[in-house]
Design a protein around this motif. Structure first.
Motif, PDB file in Angstrom:
ATOM      1  N   SER A  13     -77.848  11.301  33.123  1.00  0.00           N
ATOM      2  CA  SER A  13     -76.636  11.826  32.495  1.00  0.00           C
ATOM      3  C   SER A  13     -76.084  10.806  31.507  1.00  0.00           C
ATOM      4  CB  SER A  13     -75.560  12.169  33.530  1.00  0.00           C
ATOM      5  OG  SER A  13     -74.751  11.036  33.809  1.00  0.00           O
ATOM      6  N   PHE A  14     -75.117  11.257  30.691  1.00  0.00           N
ATOM      7  CA  PHE A  14     -74.531  10.368  29.672  1.00  0.00           C
ATOM      8  C   PHE A  14     -73.735   9.223  30.293  1.00  0.00           C
ATOM      9  CE2 PHE A  14     -70.809  13.071  30.427  1.00  0.00           C
ATOM     10  CZ  PHE A  14     -69.770  12.151  30.367  1.00  0.00           C
ATOM     11  N   LYS A  15     -73.405   9.324  31.580  1.00  0.00           N
ATOM     12  CA  LYS A  15     -72.575   8.297  32.212  1.00  0.00           C
ATOM     13  C   LYS A  15     -73.201   6.903  32.110  1.00  0.00           C
ATOM     14  CE  LYS A  15     -69.266  10.998  34.036  1.00  0.00           C
ATOM     15  NZ  LYS A  15     -69.679  12.384  33.859  1.00  0.00           N
ATOM     16  N   ASP A  43     -72.302  12.378  38.830  1.00  0.00           N
ATOM     17  CA  ASP A  43     -73.063  11.588  37.862  1.00  0.00           C
ATOM     18  C   ASP A  43     -72.515  10.174  37.663  1.00  0.00           C
ATOM     19  OD1 ASP A  43     -74.854  13.627  37.518  1.00  0.00           O
ATOM     20  OD2 ASP A  43     -73.694  14.557  35.916  1.00  0.00           O
ATOM     21  N   PRO A  93     -68.669  19.154  26.510  1.00  0.00           N
ATOM     22  CA  PRO A  93     -67.883  19.688  27.623  1.00  0.00           C
ATOM     23  C   PRO A  93     -66.802  18.682  28.017  1.00  0.00           C
ATOM     24  CG  PRO A  93     -69.939  18.786  28.457  1.00  0.00           C
ATOM     25  CD  PRO A  93     -69.967  18.626  26.952  1.00  0.00           C
ATOM     26  N   ILE A  94     -65.725  19.172  28.630  1.00  0.00           N
ATOM     27  CA  ILE A  94     -64.638  18.271  29.047  1.00  0.00           C
ATOM     28  C   ILE A  94     -64.385  18.388  30.544  1.00  0.00           C
ATOM     29  CG2 ILE A  94     -62.210  17.633  28.751  1.00  0.00           C
ATOM     30  CD1 ILE A  94     -62.235  18.991  26.060  1.00  0.00           C
ATOM     31  N   GLY A  95     -64.376  17.246  31.228  1.00  0.00           N
ATOM     32  CA  GLY A  95     -63.989  17.189  32.631  1.00  0.00           C
ATOM     33  C   GLY A  95     -62.809  16.251  32.778  1.00  0.00           C
ATOM     34  N   ALA A 143     -62.315  14.006  30.696  1.00  0.00           N
ATOM     35  CA  ALA A 143     -61.968  13.813  29.280  1.00  0.00           C
ATOM     36  C   ALA A 143     -62.264  12.409  28.746  1.00  0.00           C
ATOM     37  CB  ALA A 143     -60.520  14.203  28.994  1.00  0.00           C
ATOM     38  N   ASN A 178     -65.367  11.494  27.935  1.00  0.00           N
ATOM     39  CA  ASN A 178     -66.399  11.680  26.928  1.00  0.00           C
ATOM     40  C   ASN A 178     -65.813  12.089  25.579  1.00  0.00           C
ATOM     41  OD1 ASN A 178     -69.100  11.574  26.218  1.00  0.00           O
ATOM     42  ND2 ASN A 178     -69.428  13.753  26.622  1.00  0.00           N
ATOM     43  N   ALA A 237     -69.733  19.075  37.282  1.00  0.00           N
ATOM     44  CA  ALA A 237     -69.348  17.702  36.949  1.00  0.00           C
ATOM     45  C   ALA A 237     -68.098  17.675  36.081  1.00  0.00           C
ATOM     46  CB  ALA A 237     -70.495  16.992  36.251  1.00  0.00           C
ATOM     47  N   ALA A 238     -67.656  18.845  35.642  1.00  0.00           N
ATOM     48  CA  ALA A 238     -66.453  18.913  34.813  1.00  0.00           C
ATOM     49  C   ALA A 238     -65.339  19.659  35.549  1.00  0.00           C
ATOM     50  CB  ALA A 238     -66.777  19.606  33.494  1.00  0.00           C
ATOM     51  N   HIS A 268     -73.716  22.077  32.009  1.00  0.00           N
ATOM     52  CA  HIS A 268     -72.713  21.637  31.016  1.00  0.00           C
ATOM     53  C   HIS A 268     -73.254  21.793  29.601  1.00  0.00           C
ATOM     54  CE1 HIS A 268     -72.567  19.721  34.864  1.00  0.00           C
ATOM     55  NE2 HIS A 268     -71.270  19.846  34.787  1.00  0.00           N
ATOM     56  N   THR A 280     -75.099  17.143  28.729  1.00  0.00           N
ATOM     57  CA  THR A 280     -74.624  15.869  29.285  1.00  0.00           C
ATOM     58  C   THR A 280     -75.492  15.338  30.418  1.00  0.00           C
ATOM     59  OG1 THR A 280     -73.066  17.285  30.440  1.00  0.00           O
ATOM     60  CG2 THR A 280     -72.210  15.999  28.599  1.00  0.00           C
ATOM     61  N   ALA A 281     -76.258  16.230  31.054  1.00  0.00           N
ATOM     62  CA  ALA A 281     -77.134  15.790  32.142  1.00  0.00           C
ATOM     63  C   ALA A 281     -78.455  16.534  32.048  1.00  0.00           C
ATOM     64  CB  ALA A 281     -76.485  16.040  33.498  1.00  0.00           C
ATOM     65  N   PHE A 284     -78.945  20.098  38.309  1.00  0.00           N
ATOM     66  CA  PHE A 284     -78.123  21.263  38.641  1.00  0.00           C
ATOM     67  C   PHE A 284     -78.985  22.502  38.890  1.00  0.00           C
ATOM     68  CE2 PHE A 284     -75.540  18.248  36.374  1.00  0.00           C
ATOM     69  CZ  PHE A 284     -74.395  18.186  37.169  1.00  0.00           C
TER      70      PHE A 284
HETATM   71  C1  LIG Z   1     -68.935  13.526  33.764  1.00  0.00           C
HETATM   72  C2  LIG Z   1     -69.618  14.704  33.243  1.00  0.00           C
HETATM   73  C3  LIG Z   1     -68.981  15.606  32.363  1.00  0.00           C
HETATM   74  C4  LIG Z   1     -67.540  15.480  31.983  1.00  0.00           C
HETATM   75  O1  LIG Z   1     -67.311  14.344  31.184  1.00  0.00           O
HETATM   76  P1  LIG Z   1     -65.851  13.702  31.122  1.00  0.00           P
HETATM   77  O2  LIG Z   1     -66.028  12.423  30.423  1.00  0.00           O
HETATM   78  O3  LIG Z   1     -65.414  13.529  32.539  1.00  0.00           O
HETATM   79  O4  LIG Z   1     -65.002  14.669  30.390  1.00  0.00           O
HETATM   80  C5  LIG Z   1     -69.716  16.651  31.850  1.00  0.00           C
HETATM   81  N1  LIG Z   1     -71.008  16.833  32.190  1.00  0.00           N
HETATM   82  C6  LIG Z   1     -71.642  16.002  33.038  1.00  0.00           C
HETATM   83  C7  LIG Z   1     -73.062  16.279  33.384  1.00  0.00           C
HETATM   84  C8  LIG Z   1     -70.985  14.910  33.585  1.00  0.00           C
HETATM   85  O5  LIG Z   1     -71.632  14.109  34.435  1.00  0.00           O
END
Ligand SMILES: *Cc1c(COP(=O)(O)O)cnc(C)c1O
Ligand SMILES: [Zn+2]
Length: 500
Positions: free
Chosen positions: A138-140, A172, A274-276, A278, A280, A340-341, A395, A423-424, A429
């Motif tokens: 994932s982008f994390k 993630d 996508p926003i969870g 926020a 990102n 994840a969001a 996502h 994002t992942a 998933f």
């Molecule tokens: C964390 C995450 C998000 C949301 O990103 P935020 O920075 O929390 O807004 C979206 N998609 C995936 C797969 C994530 O792991």
């Protein structure tokens, strides 16, 4: 390529040296705090922070074009510390010496153009940027590479020791945190807090495999976050959630890569995320603003932030008319395939409000938009994308559904090109794909499988066969030949194959 083969004008700038002066700046009271202690919120007013480079303007001594060349030539170097997000060292961590950089293969993820079928379906040209192809899928990892490189630097300088890193996660963040912390063993130990049964089995397996202490807690992410904040306030731990402003810096690399991959031409681009929590979208806006400020890009791309209608507090905020009456209202989330969001009270909301305002002001027109999409659209678009050669996670499906909304609302047009964030990796998933294919979504999701998108394995074992292969039980030659012929015959029949 070796350094002495590069143009002389570029050579002195190829290997970045610590040259910035970073401070935490509070978004509430504007107070500035030293980065030598690990801070997550302002000690004066409690608001979130962003990291600011007091000497940022030194970067303007070089032209935007020279920067483009530096970054493009840097791509050819074989120095591990510059292979990941620190290709953009001056913009991400200009106090970190290269030998403190932790590089596990993050960043520079592929941008893959959608095929004609998919572009016709959506109505515009677009690319997926596959952030699922990062090391923990994932982008994390972008933000963790930054946060852990900085902690590594503090350890090497003797400023801190025996770090226990901790985070709450929708899955993630903990996978990434545990991975990077494991690499820095024994200086760093890691613990992660997850909402019980609200992360996928694949995500749970990741911090376990990396050897982190894993705690599962009743409730959703927002509840875990409160516990982690209590731990960070009361104990000596390093918080790795995106509240930690170092995470944001690292995630800015996403924007820098898009700029570089599209030859710095951003005027006709649309970036969909996508926003969870926020973090990102905060990083994506901040990244483009910095490149624009230095003249590396000459326009700010449009940005579309997407939320599921089951977890849409940011969308709700921006759907109110602008002005003093606009209020941010945290919400209780409902089940979402964009799991994840699934966050009702995003930690970075003050950063988003600050940066959206700045972004639109600098652009001179509204360039940031917020879409909300249904769970059904998320699943349908994810599966449709993947049936056309992508590896989008839910996502990523959410982002594509958001692009459809943006087109429908006239925020973007068919002459532009979109870059959609997956994002992942899809595999994290795949349980939601199973639910779709088996029509077994719990009611709360409100997803009805479309027969055309459903796919199931077919078990082929003709009933008349007396013997079939079994491990450790060799078959007689003739029995085996009968088996092969019968099974091949049935598959050929199923597929409607013609005999040669
Ligand atoms: C964390 C995450 C998000 C949301 O990103 P935020 O920075 O929390 O807004 C979206 N998609 C995936 C797969 C994530 O792991
Ligand atoms: Zn403050």
């Amino acid at each position: 390529m070796k350094i002495d083969q590069f143009p002389e004008t570029i050579r002195p700038h190829l290997i970045p040296k610590p040259s910035g002066e970073l401070i935490y700046r509070c978004l509430g009271c504007q107070a500035e705090h030293s980065i030598e202690s690990l801070l997550y919120t302002c000690p004066d007013c409690g608001q979130v922070l962003l990291i600011h480079d007091r000497r940022f303007d030194r970067l303007k001594a070089l032209s935007g074009e020279t920067w483009q060349q530096i970054l493009d030539y840097r791509r050819m170097l074989k120095i591990p510390a510059l292979k990941g997000i620190y290709r953009y060292h001056e913009f991400i961590g200009p106090v970190i010496p290269l030998d403190s950089v932790v590089y596990l293969g993050e960043g520079h993820t592929p941008v893959v153009e959608a095929n004609t079928v998919l572009q016709e379906k959506t109505g515009m040209r677009f690319f997926y940027k596959n952030d699922g192809q990062n090391p923990s899928a994932s982008f994390k990892d972008r933000g963790m590479a930054s946060a852990l490189s900085y902690i590594h630097f503090l350890i090497q300088e003797g400023i801190i020791d025996e770090v226990l890193s901790i985070c709450a996660s929708t899955g993630d963040t903990s996978a990434a945190a545990a991975l990077y912390a494991a690499y820095l063993k024994p200086d760093i130990k890691s613990a992660v807090l997850l909402p019980h049964r609200k992360v996928t089995p694949q995500q749970l397996s990741q911090p376990l495999g990396s050897g982190a202490d894993v705690f599962e807690i009743p409730g959703v992410f927002d509840d875990c976050m409160k516990v982690v904040e209590a731990l960070a306030d009361g104990y000596n731990v390093a918080l790795l959630n995106s509240k930690n402003a170092w995470r944001i810096l690292g995630q800015e690399s996403y924007s820098y890569e898009i700029a570089q991959d599209f030859d710095y031409a951003m005027a006709d681009k649309v970036v969909v995320v996508p926003i969870g929590n926020a973090g990102n979208i905060t990083a994506v806006m901040n990244g483009f603003l910095k490149f624009f400020d230095v003249g590396i890009i000459d326009a700010l791309p449009k940005i579309v932030g997407v939320q599921s209608e089951h977890a849409n507090p940011v969308y709700n905020y921006y759907s109110q008319t602008a002005g003093d009456g606009r209020r941010f209202v945290p919400m209780t989330v409902k089940p979402s395939v964009a799991q994840a969001a699934m966050i009702g009270n995003p930690v970075s909301m003050p950063r988003v409000i600050y940066l959206v305002d700045r972004y639109n002001r600098v652009a001179g027109e509204p360039r940031v938009f917020f879409a909300q999409v249904t769970e059904q659209a998320i699943m349908d678009w994810q599966l449709t994308a993947n049936r056309n050669g992508h590896i989008a996670c839910t996502h990523g499906g959410e982002s594509l559904a958001g692009l459809e909304e943006a087109l429908k609302n006239g925020w973007v047009n068919a002459k532009e090109t979109a870059i959609i964030d997956s994002t992942a990796h899809a595999l994290k998933f795949s349980g939601f794909q199973d639910m779709y294919f088996q029509d077994s979504f719990p009611e709360g999701f409100a997803v009805q499988p479309k027969p055309a998108l459903v796919n199931q394995p077919r078990y082929v074992c003709p009933a008349h066969l007396k013997r079939v292969p079994e491990p450790g039980k060799p078959m007689a030659k003739e029995d085996f030949a009968t088996f092969v012929e019968a099974v091949a015959g049935q598959i050929a029949g199923d597929l409607g194959l013609k005999k040669r």
